[in-house]
Motif scaffolding. Structure first.
Motif, mmCIF file in Angstrom:
data_model
loop_
_atom_site.group_PDB
_atom_site.id
_atom_site.type_symbol
_atom_site.label_atom_id
_atom_site.label_comp_id
_atom_site.label_asym_id
_atom_site.label_seq_id
_atom_site.Cartn_x
_atom_site.Cartn_y
_atom_site.Cartn_z
ATOM 1 N N GLN A 11 0.866 -1.217 -0.095
ATOM 2 C CA GLN A 11 -0.052 0.050 0.127
ATOM 3 C C GLN A 11 0.919 1.173 0.065
ATOM 4 N N ASP A 12 2.301 1.122 -0.241
ATOM 5 C CA ASP A 12 3.042 2.196 -0.180
ATOM 6 C C ASP A 12 3.574 2.661 -1.263
ATOM 7 N N GLU A 13 3.299 3.870 -1.958
ATOM 8 C CA GLU A 13 3.775 4.184 -3.363
ATOM 9 C C GLU A 13 5.216 4.887 -3.146
ATOM 10 N N LEU A 14 5.846 4.539 -4.139
ATOM 11 C CA LEU A 14 7.602 4.834 -4.090
ATOM 12 C C LEU A 14 7.683 5.904 -5.077
ATOM 13 N N ARG A 15 8.951 6.445 -4.951
ATOM 14 C CA ARG A 15 9.589 7.611 -5.794
ATOM 15 C C ARG A 15 10.317 7.210 -6.481
ATOM 16 N N GLU A 16 10.222 7.686 -8.046
ATOM 17 C CA GLU A 16 11.145 7.317 -8.930
ATOM 18 C C GLU A 16 12.305 8.269 -8.692
ATOM 19 N N THR A 17 13.597 7.422 -9.054
ATOM 20 C CA THR A 17 14.817 8.153 -8.867
ATOM 21 C C THR A 17 15.359 8.025 -7.394
ATOM 22 N N VAL A 18 14.362 8.030 -6.484
ATOM 23 C CA VAL A 18 14.816 7.892 -4.941
ATOM 24 C C VAL A 18 14.827 6.369 -4.520
#
Length: 210
Positions: free
Chosen positions: A141-148
């Motif tokens: 349920q956790d959205e992640l961040r691109e490049t991070v």
């Protein structure tokens, strides 16, 4: 394989027709029963780009694109307006649209894919040409961040995490995507008079494996 990371003008592909095709070998036995087998694990899509032409300017644009690809020589991206995103046709892309894999605690790279379901059966289609800026990825349920938290190769559809997802954790993603294709002809026959009379040229396009 030679491939140009450029999209066929979406304004022209909007009016085209086409879709997936399968290859099935059917053998009819002496008693009338059939044996069916397919050598293809994945479907292959075909389109007719000629039907999207609406003006002489469109023909000029098509010819320029065709010449730049040198006919069948170079592949390119194609937007299939009937199937271009992970969400439902009427919905918006969400990072929870598709479960693309389950973590094992060590693997860091995963292929984007889209699952087609009908009843108890499903087909998992690899997505090799996601649209830059449209991809959203999460774990459970956790959205992640691109490049991070992860990186994305838009030329292959491969996602690589900074840290491997934990074992048993669902990896989810939402995205828009193109179809890798090439022209299925080395010539385009056009006529201004015929076009003005409603006769559009035949411009076949076929999906390629990448």
């Amino acid at each position: 394989m030679t491939f140009h990371e450029v999209r066929f003008p979406a304004s022209l592909s909007f009016g085209s027709i086409g879709g997936p095709e399968r290859r099935t070998d059917v053998v009819t036995l002496a008693d009338g029963h059939e044996e069916r087998n397919t050598p293809w694990a994945h479907s292959r899509r075909r389109y007719d780009a000629g039907l999207g032409l609406r003006s002489l300017d469109d023909i000029e644009l098509l010819i320029a694109f065709f010449e730049a690809r040198q006919g069948q020589m170079y592949g390119f991206r194609w937007k299939d307006w009937s199937d271009y995103k992970s969400a439902r046709a009427s919905g918006d892309v969400d990072y929870r649209d598709q479960v693309i894999a389950v973590g094992d605690g060590s693997t860091v790279s995963f292929q984007l894919c889209k699952t087609y379901r009908s009843g108890d059966h499903l087909y998992e289609r690899p997505i090799a040409k996601p649209v830059a800026g449209s991809v959203r990825v999460g774990i459970e349920q956790d959205e992640l961040r691109e490049t991070v938290d992860f990186s994305l190769d838009v030329s292959s559809g491969l996602i690589t995490f900074v840290h491997p997802p934990a074992e048993g954790m669902s990896i989810v993603a939402g995205f828009e995507f193109d179809v890798p294709v090439r022209f299925d002809t080395d010539r385009i026959l056009t006529s201004v008079s015929n076009f003005q009379a409603g006769d559009v040229p035949n411009v076949p396009v076929v999906e390629v494996r990448v």
